[in-house]
Design a protein around this motif. Sequence first.
Motif, PDB file in Angstrom:
ATOM      1  N   GLN A  54     -10.306 -49.934 -38.575  1.00 23.74           N
ATOM      2  CA  GLN A  54      -9.745 -51.253 -38.283  1.00 23.74           C
ATOM      3  C   GLN A  54      -9.863 -51.912 -39.833  1.00 23.74           C
ATOM      4  O   GLN A  54     -10.964 -52.280 -40.142  1.00 23.74           O
ATOM      5  CB  GLN A  54      -9.936 -51.751 -37.319  1.00 23.74           C
ATOM      6  CG  GLN A  54      -8.976 -52.358 -36.524  1.00 23.74           C
ATOM      7  CD  GLN A  54      -7.891 -52.387 -36.171  1.00 23.74           C
ATOM      8  OE1 GLN A  54      -7.701 -50.958 -35.604  1.00 23.74           O
ATOM      9  NE2 GLN A  54      -7.214 -53.518 -35.557  1.00 23.74           N
ATOM     10  N   GLU A  80      -9.689 -56.351 -39.922  1.00 14.81           N
ATOM     11  CA  GLU A  80      -9.252 -57.429 -39.439  1.00 14.81           C
ATOM     12  C   GLU A  80      -8.231 -57.174 -38.390  1.00 14.81           C
ATOM     13  O   GLU A  80      -8.359 -56.318 -37.480  1.00 14.81           O
ATOM     14  CB  GLU A  80      -8.016 -58.042 -40.221  1.00 14.81           C
ATOM     15  CG  GLU A  80      -9.369 -59.071 -41.576  1.00 14.81           C
ATOM     16  CD  GLU A  80      -7.828 -60.277 -41.779  1.00 14.81           C
ATOM     17  OE1 GLU A  80      -8.263 -61.371 -41.976  1.00 14.81           O
ATOM     18  OE2 GLU A  80      -7.127 -60.210 -42.214  1.00 14.81           O
ATOM     19  N   LEU A  81      -6.160 -56.668 -38.117  1.00 12.15           N
ATOM     20  CA  LEU A  81      -5.306 -57.005 -36.862  1.00 12.15           C
ATOM     21  C   LEU A  81      -4.831 -55.565 -37.178  1.00 12.15           C
ATOM     22  O   LEU A  81      -3.898 -54.840 -36.928  1.00 12.15           O
ATOM     23  CB  LEU A  81      -4.826 -57.849 -36.530  1.00 12.15           C
ATOM     24  CG  LEU A  81      -5.748 -59.303 -35.531  1.00 12.15           C
ATOM     25  CD1 LEU A  81      -4.121 -59.988 -35.923  1.00 12.15           C
ATOM     26  CD2 LEU A  81      -6.394 -58.534 -34.512  1.00 12.15           C
ATOM     27  N   HIS A  82      -5.490 -54.997 -38.570  1.00 16.04           N
ATOM     28  CA  HIS A  82      -4.665 -53.687 -39.063  1.00 16.04           C
ATOM     29  C   HIS A  82      -5.327 -52.141 -38.958  1.00 16.04           C
ATOM     30  O   HIS A  82      -5.964 -52.111 -39.390  1.00 16.04           O
ATOM     31  CB  HIS A  82      -3.869 -54.058 -40.861  1.00 16.04           C
ATOM     32  CG  HIS A  82      -3.510 -55.526 -40.929  1.00 16.04           C
ATOM     33  ND1 HIS A  82      -2.352 -55.624 -41.230  1.00 16.04           N
ATOM     34  CD2 HIS A  82      -4.538 -56.283 -41.423  1.00 16.04           C
ATOM     35  CE1 HIS A  82      -2.423 -56.818 -41.143  1.00 16.04           C
ATOM     36  NE2 HIS A  82      -3.962 -57.445 -41.174  1.00 16.04           N
ATOM     37  N   ARG A  83      -4.886 -51.338 -38.484  1.00 18.62           N
ATOM     38  CA  ARG A  83      -5.052 -50.246 -38.393  1.00 18.62           C
ATOM     39  C   ARG A  83      -4.062 -49.429 -39.742  1.00 18.62           C
ATOM     40  O   ARG A  83      -3.016 -49.533 -40.393  1.00 18.62           O
ATOM     41  CB  ARG A  83      -3.384 -49.047 -37.526  1.00 18.62           C
ATOM     42  CG  ARG A  83      -4.815 -47.509 -37.257  1.00 18.62           C
ATOM     43  CD  ARG A  83      -6.400 -47.840 -36.533  1.00 18.62           C
ATOM     44  NE  ARG A  83      -6.490 -46.674 -36.084  1.00 18.62           N
ATOM     45  CZ  ARG A  83      -7.642 -46.523 -35.867  1.00 18.62           C
ATOM     46  NH1 ARG A  83      -7.996 -47.137 -36.059  1.00 18.62           N
ATOM     47  NH2 ARG A  83      -8.043 -44.906 -36.106  1.00 18.62           N
ATOM     48  N   SER A 113      -5.743 -62.087 -43.257  1.00 17.23           N
ATOM     49  CA  SER A 113      -5.107 -62.748 -43.425  1.00 17.23           C
ATOM     50  C   SER A 113      -3.719 -62.675 -43.846  1.00 17.23           C
ATOM     51  O   SER A 113      -2.870 -63.634 -44.063  1.00 17.23           O
ATOM     52  CB  SER A 113      -5.452 -64.034 -43.251  1.00 17.23           C
ATOM     53  OG  SER A 113      -6.238 -65.018 -42.089  1.00 17.23           O
TER      54      SER A 113
END
Length: 282
Positions: free
Chosen positions: A159, A161-164, A261
């Motif tokens: 992981q 940030e919000l990314h797999r 971001s």
Amino acid sequence: MIQKCLIVLMFPLFVSGQSPGGNEQLILEQMMTACANLKSASFILETTERVKNGNVEQGEILVKLQRQPLKMYLHMFAPRKGVEILYRNGELNNDLYISPHSFTYVNLKLSPNSMLVRESSHHTVLDIGFDYLSKMIGHYKSIFGNRLYDYLHITDTVQFELHRCVRMEFDYPLFTYVMQTVKAGQNLVDLASCYFVNEYMMVCANQEVDDIYDVKAGQQVKVPTMFGKKIIFLIDLSTKLPLVQEIHDEKGFFEKYEYKSFVFNPSFSPAEFTADYSGYGF
């Protein structure tokens, strides 16, 4: 200094922990396609770089990027807080337009390779993004052919940030340095562009060299045989872009770039790449 995964078919394989075996070539090719298809992006670029004295320096930059034609706006948070940079390919003799944000200075027009701009930075601002990385991989594919994939390994998913992301590593145990002779008019940037290696890595490898211009015709310098001994990519399963790029040399950690971001293909108005845009300080 890339990208694309087949999310539907491959994602269950990654999360189960099974060995993907043989997918490295597919992922690398898809990464390259994703890089080529990127039209624009905005992000916070966090940089971590080992400099010649062994210290590690960090930076943080807000970036707006349009690829074709190349246009960039940068606002630095660190190390030179408040500095703003504009670049528009084909304009101002391809110089950077810089606001140093100091009452003692006027706005500057400087080459991307000016030492006033680069100082101890490993790369120029024009290397921000994925184009240079794509060209570098293309160069090594042309040299190694299918042997390139012998050095590539998918390790796991992580992981960021919000990314797999898929973690893919390039390990090159044959990494070393060879001696090259500087030709008339050459500097380390010129040598690096010939072999798709890092010019600042040459600064670090040659004790008598202080910066990218500190060489002369006939001088023998050490040139790395590969961009890095180990290169680690975290490739976003959604955008297929390498949002983290980490490079090691023979001494260990050398540099790391994190695209945080990240906004994929945002729409910018033409004014956002001009000095008169509201909110800029030029």
